[in-house]
Design a protein around this motif. Structure first.
Motif, short mmCIF file in Angstrom:
data_model
loop_
_atom_site.label_atom_id
_atom_site.label_comp_id
_atom_site.label_asym_id
_atom_site.label_seq_id
_atom_site.Cartn_x
_atom_site.Cartn_y
_atom_site.Cartn_z
N MET A 1 -5.91 -14.59 9.06
CA MET A 1 -5.82 -13.73 7.88
C MET A 1 -6.36 -12.34 8.20
N ALA A 2 -5.95 -11.37 7.40
CA ALA A 2 -6.27 -9.98 7.71
C ALA A 2 -7.77 -9.69 7.53
N GLN A 3 -8.33 -8.91 8.47
CA GLN A 3 -9.70 -8.41 8.34
C GLN A 3 -9.59 -7.03 7.69
N THR A 4 -10.15 -6.87 6.51
CA THR A 4 -9.86 -5.67 5.71
C THR A 4 -11.04 -4.72 5.60
N GLY A 5 -12.08 -4.95 6.39
CA GLY A 5 -13.32 -4.19 6.27
C GLY A 5 -13.17 -2.69 6.32
N SER A 6 -12.30 -2.19 7.22
CA SER A 6 -12.21 -0.73 7.39
C SER A 6 -11.10 -0.12 6.53
N PHE A 7 -10.52 -0.89 5.62
CA PHE A 7 -9.44 -0.36 4.79
C PHE A 7 -10.01 0.41 3.60
N ARG A 8 -9.31 1.47 3.22
CA ARG A 8 -9.71 2.22 2.03
C ARG A 8 -8.84 1.78 0.86
N GLN A 9 -9.47 1.35 -0.21
CA GLN A 9 -8.69 0.94 -1.38
C GLN A 9 -8.24 2.19 -2.13
N VAL A 10 -6.93 2.37 -2.25
CA VAL A 10 -6.38 3.56 -2.91
C VAL A 10 -6.20 3.29 -4.40
N SER A 11 -5.75 2.09 -4.73
CA SER A 11 -5.60 1.69 -6.13
C SER A 11 -5.78 0.18 -6.17
N ASP A 12 -5.58 -0.43 -7.34
CA ASP A 12 -5.75 -1.89 -7.37
C ASP A 12 -4.65 -2.62 -6.61
N VAL A 13 -3.60 -1.88 -6.22
CA VAL A 13 -2.50 -2.53 -5.49
C VAL A 13 -2.10 -1.77 -4.21
N SER A 14 -2.94 -0.90 -3.72
CA SER A 14 -2.59 -0.22 -2.46
C SER A 14 -3.83 0.10 -1.63
N TRP A 15 -3.64 0.09 -0.33
CA TRP A 15 -4.74 0.20 0.63
C TRP A 15 -4.29 1.09 1.77
N GLU A 16 -5.26 1.82 2.33
CA GLU A 16 -4.90 2.69 3.46
C GLU A 16 -5.74 2.31 4.68
N ILE A 17 -5.06 2.23 5.82
CA ILE A 17 -5.76 1.99 7.09
C ILE A 17 -5.78 3.34 7.81
N PRO A 18 -6.96 3.91 8.04
CA PRO A 18 -7.01 5.27 8.61
C PRO A 18 -6.53 5.33 10.05
N GLU A 19 -6.20 6.56 10.50
CA GLU A 19 -5.72 6.76 11.87
C GLU A 19 -6.76 6.35 12.91
N THR A 20 -8.02 6.29 12.48
CA THR A 20 -9.09 5.91 13.42
C THR A 20 -9.13 4.40 13.69
N TYR A 21 -8.28 3.65 13.01
CA TYR A 21 -8.30 2.18 13.14
C TYR A 21 -8.03 1.75 14.57
N LYS A 22 -7.07 2.44 15.24
CA LYS A 22 -6.82 2.11 16.64
C LYS A 22 -6.34 3.36 17.37
#
Lengths: 485, 140
Positions: free
Chosen positions: A1-22
């Motif tokens: 399952m997805a590890q979501t620790g570094s994700f930014r929650q944009v809204s209750d139904v959207s998430w952003e993974i920053p360019e620094t992720y990899k």
């Protein structure tokens, strides 16, 4: 399952993974999901959508829709737009089943009339629309005719007695995408495809008899615009693509691109993401061949619909016209197209890859057929054969946020191998019959692999896209008869 | 000649890993895995033979092309195979193979999945000592 620790929650139904992720990400990745869907999303999605974010020429963001699951190259449920001059085209961002898509046909029949004849109807369609391993269709075309199909798709059908007059206008791109170049299609691809027109294929492809399901959703005002007026109105949904023709074009060009990467100094994180500059010879050749497959897929679904009309006519003893069996719409969900979009204060032509994602153009867009233009493009989202499907419309917010894109289905949560361990095909067939769904399957193994438990909750996926504002629910449809390839 | 499915990889598709003590055995294992995904091999008879001759430059691409040829034979000539004999050139870039099987019989064969294509996701051939392994994800 997805590890979501570094994700930014944009809204209750959207998430952003920053360019620094990899390392290597050129843009962020954006995922549409409720927290529950995100946490149950397999880790392959995160790996793949962030790999896509590394591709040259990608603009703004790589997207994963709420139905995203682990595919090859791009995740299934993936969207990415590329600058047409500096960006790439990737067969892995389209899939081998080029222009796999959905069709929805209405009838004016109500379920009480259809219910006593559902077995007869499904059995007849099963005979008229070949499904399963290596099947060939009933329509025979010459090689020159097949080239016309590659170029003109449903327009060819209309000129050759295989479509109603208003069918082409109710297909994405008017029934054929311009830019087909049959000279870029291999002999093997032609050999695989020429006998397969009017066939359903296998895997998750299906043809389904459905009934409007007001208990889940029924926006009467919007539905009326599509000729859907009754609570128990019967509809037909078709899910399939370009068959062996598209599969071979995908295979041929994956090999070409795999070899061409070095020439263009390109490196990718997954070999299936092999790509070439869109403006290069390899990119142009693939695009010309890919459009041939897309047009063949439109034709394939059209030929199937003609057979469905024939079957209904035989079983209900009246003309298909008298049953109002008009095409509501036909959407692609595995394709790349050049589209003009506004983003980040600029307007430009972009090559939009949608792999397991549906175009969702909002109200007023000139590419939407006139009868629907003021309400938005019809979006057809197919669920598992046990849980039903939805018709939605595109929105202005989709144009702003996702290059006019939304989800395509419910999305798998379980592999085919695992699903077969959980249930036997015959057992599933009986269970579905007990619930009022008559299923005819080409293979029992294939049936077990498509059990509803192998998929996410379609309603939660659709609700997520609706709440995100990138498509709007119109009507839910529940299955009553299913032909499984 | 062995293969095993990888149930947690590429959910909508089917992944497998094959192994053998030679490149030839590895190709035969992969071909058998492909057949097993499309049909119960126990219901298939070795009635007709088909020869394949391929030159792909390296072993990886040779395996990709060999499996693709078997998929093409399924669609174009409705042929499924169960017995394979592969000879690979010392350089690893070319092969001659024969495959025995029969035309699809929907009454007699227990058919499974219509394989669309060989993907390059996780695709590759590896050698560790005397053991050759390949990972293949097929688009279903």
């Amino acid at each position: 399952m997805a590890q979501t620790g570094s994700f930014r929650q944009v809204s209750d139904v959207s998430w952003e993974i920053p360019e620094t992720y990899k390392p290597g990400m050129r843009v962020p990745a954006k995922i549409y999901a409720t927290r529950k869907l995100l946490e149950s999303m397999d880790s392959g999605v995160i790996e793949q959508v962030t790999n896509v974010a590394c591709l040259p020429g990608i603009v703004r963001s790589a997207y994963a829709m709420a139905d995203a699951h682990w595919g090859y190259g791009f995740p299934i449920g993936g969207v990415a737009a590329f600058d047409v001059e500096k960006g790439v085209i990737s067969p892995g961002g389209i899939g081998f089943d080029i222009n796999c898509g959905m069709r929805l046909i209405r009838t004016n029949l109500r379920y009480p009339e259809v219910k006593p004849k559902i077995k007869e109807l499904v059995d007849l369609i099963f005979r008229l629309v070949p499904a399963g391993v290596g099947v060939k269709g009933f329509l025979r075309v010459s090689e020159p005719q097949f080239e016309e199909i590659m170029k003109y798709g449903v327009k060819w059908c209309a000129e050759n007695g295989q479509a109603w007059e208003d069918d082409p206008a109710h297909v994405e791109e008017g029934g054929y995408i311009k830019g087909a170049d049959p000279s870029k299609v291999s002999r093997q691809a032609r050999s695989r495809g020429i006998d397969q027109l009017g066939t359903l294929g296998s895997g998750n492809h299906y043809l389904e008899i459905q009934v409007v399901d007001p208990a889940r959703h029924f926006d009467r005002e919007l539905a009326r615009r599509f000729g859907i007026v009754d609570e128990d109105q019967v509809m037909v949904m078709v899910h399939c693509g370009s068959r062996g023709f598209g599969h071979q074009i995908g295979s041929d060009y994956l090999r070409v691109f795999d070899g061409a990467m070095k020439k263009y100094g390109l490196e990718v994180r997954d070999r299936e993401l092999a790509c070439a500059p869109f403006a290069s010879k390899e990119g142009t050749d693939y695009y010309g061949a890919m459009v041939c497959a897309a047009n063949m897929a439109f034709t394939n679904r059209q030929i199937i619909v003609q057979k469905v009309r024939e079957a209904f006519s035989k079983v209900f003893h009246r003309d298909a016209e008298a049953m109002d069996m008009h095409l509501i719409y036909d959407v692609c969900h595995n394709v790349a197209k050049v589209e003009n979009h506004s983003y980040d204060g600029t307007r430009a032509d972009l090559l939009v890859h949608r792999k397991g994602a549906t175009r969702s153009f909002g109200p007023g867009h000139p590419d939407i057929p006139a009868p629907y233009r003021e309400i938005g493009q019809p979006v057809i989202i197919g669920g598992s054969m046990e849980t039903g499907s939805y018709l939605l419309v595109g929105t202005a917010k989709a144009m702003e946020d996702t290059f006019g894109s939304t989800a395509h289905g419910s999305g798998r949560t379980m592999s085919r191998t695992a699903a077969k361990r959980e249930v036997r095909g015959a057992e599933l067939q009986k269970r579905m019959l007990d619930r009022g769904i008559y299923v005819k399957a080409a293979t029992m193994d294939g049936l077990a692999e498509e059990a509803g438990m192998a998929y996410k909750d379609i309603s939660e996926v659709v609700e997520t896209m609706d709440r995100a504002g990138i498509s709007k629910k119109v009507v839910a449809l529940r299955p009553v008869g299913n032909i499984k390839g | 000649m062995t293969f095993r499915y990888l149930p947690d990889v590429a959910l909508a598709d089917i992944a497998f890993e094959a192994e053998a003590d030679s490149p030839e055995g590895l190709f035969e294992s992969c071909a058998m895995a492909l057949t097993d995904i499309m049909v119960d091999p126990g219901t298939l008879k070795a009635k007709v033979a088909r020869e394949f001759s391929l030159d792909s430059g390296d072993l990886d691409r040779l395996l990709y092309d060999f499996l693709t040829e078997l998929i093409i034979a399924k669609d174009v000539d409705s042929l499924l195979f169960k017995d394979f004999s592969v000879k690979i050139d010392p350089g690893g870039g070319a092969l001659r193979a024969s495959a025995k099987g029969e035309a699809i019989d929907r009454e007699r064969h227990r058919l499974r999945n219509d394989v669309k294509a060989v993907t390059m996701h996780l695709f590759g051939v590896k050698r560790e000592g005397r053991l050759w392994t390949a990972t293949v994800v097929l688009d279903i």
